[in-house]
Design an enzyme around this catalytic site. Structure first.
Site, PDB file in Angstrom:
ATOM      1  N   GLY A  10       0.830  -1.212   0.000  1.00  0.00           N
ATOM      2  CA  GLY A  10       0.000   0.000   0.000  1.00  0.00           C
ATOM      3  C   GLY A  10       0.857   1.251   0.000  1.00  0.00           C
ATOM      4  N   THR A  35      -6.210  -2.617  -1.973  1.00  0.00           N
ATOM      5  CA  THR A  35      -5.923  -1.237  -2.394  1.00  0.00           C
ATOM      6  C   THR A  35      -4.452  -1.043  -2.725  1.00  0.00           C
ATOM      7  OG1 THR A  35      -5.706  -0.658  -0.054  1.00  0.00           O
ATOM      8  CG2 THR A  35      -7.813  -0.139  -1.113  1.00  0.00           C
ATOM      9  N   ARG A 104       3.345 -16.192  19.321  1.00  0.00           N
ATOM     10  CA  ARG A 104       4.000 -17.489  19.096  1.00  0.00           C
ATOM     11  C   ARG A 104       5.501 -17.343  18.887  1.00  0.00           C
ATOM     12  NH1 ARG A 104       5.314 -20.662  14.868  1.00  0.00           N
ATOM     13  NH2 ARG A 104       4.509 -19.175  13.350  1.00  0.00           N
ATOM     14  N   TYR A 143     -14.500   1.244  10.019  1.00  0.00           N
ATOM     15  CA  TYR A 143     -13.076   1.596  10.102  1.00  0.00           C
ATOM     16  C   TYR A 143     -12.738   2.061  11.521  1.00  0.00           C
ATOM     17  CZ  TYR A 143      -8.649   3.918   8.857  1.00  0.00           C
ATOM     18  OH  TYR A 143      -7.335   4.317   8.779  1.00  0.00           O
ATOM     19  N   TYR A 157      -3.674  -8.323  24.668  1.00  0.00           N
ATOM     20  CA  TYR A 157      -2.589  -9.299  24.443  1.00  0.00           C
ATOM     21  C   TYR A 157      -1.351  -8.896  25.242  1.00  0.00           C
ATOM     22  CZ  TYR A 157      -4.439 -12.508  20.925  1.00  0.00           C
ATOM     23  OH  TYR A 157      -5.133 -13.505  20.287  1.00  0.00           O
ATOM     24  N   ARG A 184      -9.134   9.980  -1.346  1.00  0.00           N
ATOM     25  CA  ARG A 184      -8.897  10.897  -0.231  1.00  0.00           C
ATOM     26  C   ARG A 184      -8.577  12.278  -0.765  1.00  0.00           C
ATOM     27  NH1 ARG A 184      -5.128   7.175   3.567  1.00  0.00           N
ATOM     28  NH2 ARG A 184      -4.710   6.166   1.562  1.00  0.00           N
TER      29      ARG A 184
HETATM   30  P1  NAD Z   1      -3.541   1.735   1.624  1.00  0.00           P
HETATM   31  O1  NAD Z   1      -4.942   1.407   1.314  1.00  0.00           O
HETATM   32  O2  NAD Z   1      -2.694   2.333   0.558  1.00  0.00           O
HETATM   33  O3  NAD Z   1      -2.769   0.471   2.193  1.00  0.00           O
HETATM   34  C1  NAD Z   1      -3.393  -0.591   2.862  1.00  0.00           C
HETATM   35  C2  NAD Z   1      -2.783  -1.878   2.359  1.00  0.00           C
HETATM   36  O4  NAD Z   1      -3.364  -2.976   3.077  1.00  0.00           O
HETATM   37  C3  NAD Z   1      -3.056  -2.131   0.878  1.00  0.00           C
HETATM   38  O5  NAD Z   1      -1.878  -2.538   0.236  1.00  0.00           O
HETATM   39  C4  NAD Z   1      -4.111  -3.231   0.888  1.00  0.00           C
HETATM   40  O6  NAD Z   1      -4.091  -4.025  -0.282  1.00  0.00           O
HETATM   41  C5  NAD Z   1      -3.721  -3.988   2.136  1.00  0.00           C
HETATM   42  N1  NAD Z   1      -4.818  -4.762   2.740  1.00  0.00           N
HETATM   43  C6  NAD Z   1      -6.082  -4.338   3.008  1.00  0.00           C
HETATM   44  N2  NAD Z   1      -6.789  -5.315   3.593  1.00  0.00           N
HETATM   45  C7  NAD Z   1      -5.959  -6.391   3.701  1.00  0.00           C
HETATM   46  C8  NAD Z   1      -6.106  -7.701   4.203  1.00  0.00           C
HETATM   47  N3  NAD Z   1      -7.272  -8.121   4.722  1.00  0.00           N
HETATM   48  N4  NAD Z   1      -5.036  -8.543   4.135  1.00  0.00           N
HETATM   49  C9  NAD Z   1      -3.867  -8.136   3.599  1.00  0.00           C
HETATM   50  N5  NAD Z   1      -3.668  -6.910   3.093  1.00  0.00           N
HETATM   51  C10 NAD Z   1      -4.706  -6.039   3.146  1.00  0.00           C
HETATM   52  O7  NAD Z   1      -3.577   2.720   2.907  1.00  0.00           O
HETATM   53  P2  NAD Z   1      -2.425   3.507   3.641  1.00  0.00           P
HETATM   54  O8  NAD Z   1      -2.764   4.940   3.579  1.00  0.00           O
HETATM   55  O9  NAD Z   1      -1.097   3.049   3.188  1.00  0.00           O
HETATM   56  O10 NAD Z   1      -2.661   3.042   5.145  1.00  0.00           O
HETATM   57  C11 NAD Z   1      -1.862   2.034   5.757  1.00  0.00           C
HETATM   58  C12 NAD Z   1      -2.286   1.868   7.212  1.00  0.00           C
HETATM   59  O11 NAD Z   1      -2.138   3.118   7.912  1.00  0.00           O
HETATM   60  C13 NAD Z   1      -3.735   1.442   7.376  1.00  0.00           C
HETATM   61  O12 NAD Z   1      -3.823   0.520   8.435  1.00  0.00           O
HETATM   62  C14 NAD Z   1      -4.445   2.719   7.755  1.00  0.00           C
HETATM   63  O13 NAD Z   1      -5.579   2.484   8.542  1.00  0.00           O
HETATM   64  C15 NAD Z   1      -3.360   3.458   8.528  1.00  0.00           C
HETATM   65  N6  NAD Z   1      -3.589   4.906   8.489  1.00  0.00           N
HETATM   66  C16 NAD Z   1      -3.334   5.619   7.356  1.00  0.00           C
HETATM   67  C17 NAD Z   1      -3.581   6.991   7.332  1.00  0.00           C
HETATM   68  C18 NAD Z   1      -3.290   7.833   6.122  1.00  0.00           C
HETATM   69  O14 NAD Z   1      -3.548   9.048   6.149  1.00  0.00           O
HETATM   70  N7  NAD Z   1      -2.740   7.308   5.049  1.00  0.00           N
HETATM   71  C19 NAD Z   1      -4.116   7.626   8.478  1.00  0.00           C
HETATM   72  C20 NAD Z   1      -4.386   6.847   9.586  1.00  0.00           C
HETATM   73  C21 NAD Z   1      -4.106   5.506   9.597  1.00  0.00           C
HETATM   74  N1  UDP Z   2     -12.859  15.875   0.987  1.00  0.00           N
HETATM   75  C1  UDP Z   2     -13.294  16.828   0.071  1.00  0.00           C
HETATM   76  N2  UDP Z   2     -13.207  16.530  -1.265  1.00  0.00           N
HETATM   77  C2  UDP Z   2     -12.719  15.358  -1.729  1.00  0.00           C
HETATM   78  C3  UDP Z   2     -12.280  14.388  -0.801  1.00  0.00           C
HETATM   79  C4  UDP Z   2     -12.376  14.678   0.560  1.00  0.00           C
HETATM   80  O1  UDP Z   2     -13.718  17.917   0.447  1.00  0.00           O
HETATM   81  O2  UDP Z   2     -12.674  15.176  -2.949  1.00  0.00           O
HETATM   82  C5  UDP Z   2     -12.923  16.193   2.420  1.00  0.00           C
HETATM   83  C6  UDP Z   2     -13.635  15.156   3.276  1.00  0.00           C
HETATM   84  O3  UDP Z   2     -15.023  15.402   3.320  1.00  0.00           O
HETATM   85  C7  UDP Z   2     -12.950  15.371   4.604  1.00  0.00           C
HETATM   86  C8  UDP Z   2     -11.529  15.789   4.245  1.00  0.00           C
HETATM   87  O4  UDP Z   2     -11.603  16.240   2.892  1.00  0.00           O
HETATM   88  O5  UDP Z   2     -13.567  16.402   5.318  1.00  0.00           O
HETATM   89  C9  UDP Z   2     -10.505  14.666   4.346  1.00  0.00           C
HETATM   90  O6  UDP Z   2     -11.050  13.551   3.678  1.00  0.00           O
HETATM   91  P1  UDP Z   2     -10.236  12.214   3.426  1.00  0.00           P
HETATM   92  O7  UDP Z   2     -11.140  11.291   2.692  1.00  0.00           O
HETATM   93  O8  UDP Z   2      -8.920  12.541   2.828  1.00  0.00           O
HETATM   94  O9  UDP Z   2      -9.891  11.610   4.857  1.00  0.00           O
HETATM   95  P2  UDP Z   2     -10.571  11.623   6.292  1.00  0.00           P
HETATM   96  O10 UDP Z   2      -9.698  12.527   7.080  1.00  0.00           O
HETATM   97  O11 UDP Z   2     -11.973  12.160   6.232  1.00  0.00           O
HETATM   98  O12 UDP Z   2     -10.531  10.210   6.714  1.00  0.00           O
END
Ligand code: NAD
Ligand code: UDP
Length: 323
Positions: A10, A35, A104, A143, A157, A184
């Site tokens: 990801g 994703t 484990r 989520y 745990y 996003r």
């Molecule tokens: P992303 O969607 O790009 O990455 C998530 C990855 O997890 C993807 O590669 C997807 O294929 C994989 N995945 C999803 N479900 C799976 C499953 N059941 N088994 C194996 N793989 C699976 O998102 P990201 O932005 O890189 O986020 C990564 C992590 O960070 C997530 O846990 C997300 O909740 C957390 N996070 C991200 C943000 C952000 O702003 N990007 C903010 C808060 C938390």
């Molecule tokens: N948002 C927006 N236009 C877009 C996508 C998102 O105005 O095309 C807004 C959304 O409603 C939120 C903020 O931007 O208030 C951040 O959204 P995002 O989906 O990036 O992440 P969130 O912080 O809500 O998880």
């Protein structure tokens, strides 16, 4: 060390894999490609210390590892609402599986939690001791509540089985390798501006977010994993707060003057369009990072201008290839 990164294909996971390989570790990247994408890690495939495993963390996994970064979970509202039951399963069953593995093989495990555990916060900035304001029956709950249970599981745990845990609460993070269709705000606004399309603002744009560049975040995660002072949870994010309207203006100013990438045509005079605010969209979000500063000596270093330059460059290349 041999390190497992779930969700490693990801956006954030791929940067983390790269960083850990650069530090000389063996990296096992596990992903179900919901994703994530092979494009994100293709440049790592030739490295003999890198292994890619197609697997879904809702199924048990037997491996021998020293550390586990548990990132697997879709992060964009569009993606995590696509199959909400699966999203909850990934955070709950998936985290149990990863904690079982950690138990484990006695590995240290770091959970990628989120600012979403604070829901639509009544206090700002958000500190780690704030319990949050989450709707448990809304469309974001799969989520938010999934991640809250994942934190509960980590703590239980730890208390019950002495598993060596770390929890980071990640605030909005951006950078290269976000998917074009991620949905996003950062990727939407940049892609729309590059295509010369109007920027979509949900609601009136007065809601706020704070944006952290991905290399800063990865630095914080690695520091948290490799210290013995505390288990967290700790906020990782950039405290610079913008309204979404301000952010749209910033992106327009940044990209505005450049002509749209062919074959896209200029539409809507590059303006903005207002769309309905999604249900339960948090009104304000800004991390208090006092704890990270104190315990990890961490704070974000990359300015929004610098981070956006990298990110816009990335999306421009992606769109040109597609175009
Ligand atoms: P992303 O969607 O790009 O990455 C998530 C990855 O997890 C993807 O590669 C997807 O294929 C994989 N995945 C999803 N479900 C799976 C499953 N059941 N088994 C194996 N793989 C699976 O998102 P990201 O932005 O890189 O986020 C990564 C992590 O960070 C997530 O846990 C997300 O909740 C957390 N996070 C991200 C943000 C952000 O702003 N990007 C903010 C808060 C938390
Ligand atoms: N948002 C927006 N236009 C877009 C996508 C998102 O105005 O095309 C807004 C959304 O409603 C939120 C903020 O931007 O208030 C951040 O959204 P995002 O989906 O990036 O992440 P969130 O912080 O809500 O998880």
């Amino acid at each position: 060390m041999r390190i497992l990164v779930t969700g490693g294909a990801g956006f954030i996971g791929s940067h983390l894999c790269e960083r850990l390989l650069n530090e000389g570790h063996d990296v096992l990247c596990l992903d179900n490609f919901f994703t994530g994408s092979k494009d994100n890690i293709i440049h790592l495939m030739d490295n003999h210390r890198f292994e890619l495993i197609r697997h879904d963390i809702t199924q048990p996994m037997l491996l021998e590892v020293d550390q586990i970064y548990n990132l697997a979970c879709p992060a964009s509202p569009v993606h995590y609402q696509y199959n909400p039951v699966k999203t909850t399963k990934t955070s709950v069953v998936g985290t149990i599986n990863m904690l079982g593995l950690a138990k484990r093989v006695r590995a240290r495990i770091l959970q990628a939690s989120t600012s979403e555990v604070y829901g639509d916060p009544k206090v700002s900035p958000q500190k780690e001791d704030y319990w949050g304001n989450v709707n448990c029956i809304g469309i974001r709950s799969c989520y938010d509540e999934g991640k809250r249970v994942a934190e509960t599981l980590m703590m239980d745990y730890y208390r019950q089985n002495k598993v060596d845990i770390r929890i980071v609460r990640i605030f909005n993070t951006y950078g290269p390798r976000m998917a074009l269709n991620d949905g996003r705000v950062v990727s939407n606004f940049i892609v729309q501006a590059l295509k010369g399309q109007p920027i979509t603002i949900y609601g009136n744009g007065s809601q706020t977010r704070s944006f952290c560049y991905v290399s800063d975040l990865v630095e914080g995660m690695v520091r948290m994993m490799n210290q013995d002072k505390f288990i967290g949870p700790v906020n990782l994010g950039n405290p610079d707060e913008y309204t979404i309207l301000e952010f749209a203006k910033k992106i327009k100013k940044f990209i505005g003057a450049t002509p749209p990438i062919p074959p896209f045509k200029k539409g809507g005079a590059g303006g903005v369009v207002f769309k309905p605010l999604p249900q339960d969209d948090p009104m304000q979000r800004r991390p208090d990072i006092t704890l990270a500063r104190k315990k990890l000596k961490w704070e974000p270093r990359v300015s929004l201008e610098k981070g956006l330059a990298e990110t816009v460059g990335y999306f421009r290349r992606r769109l040109e290839v597609r175009g």
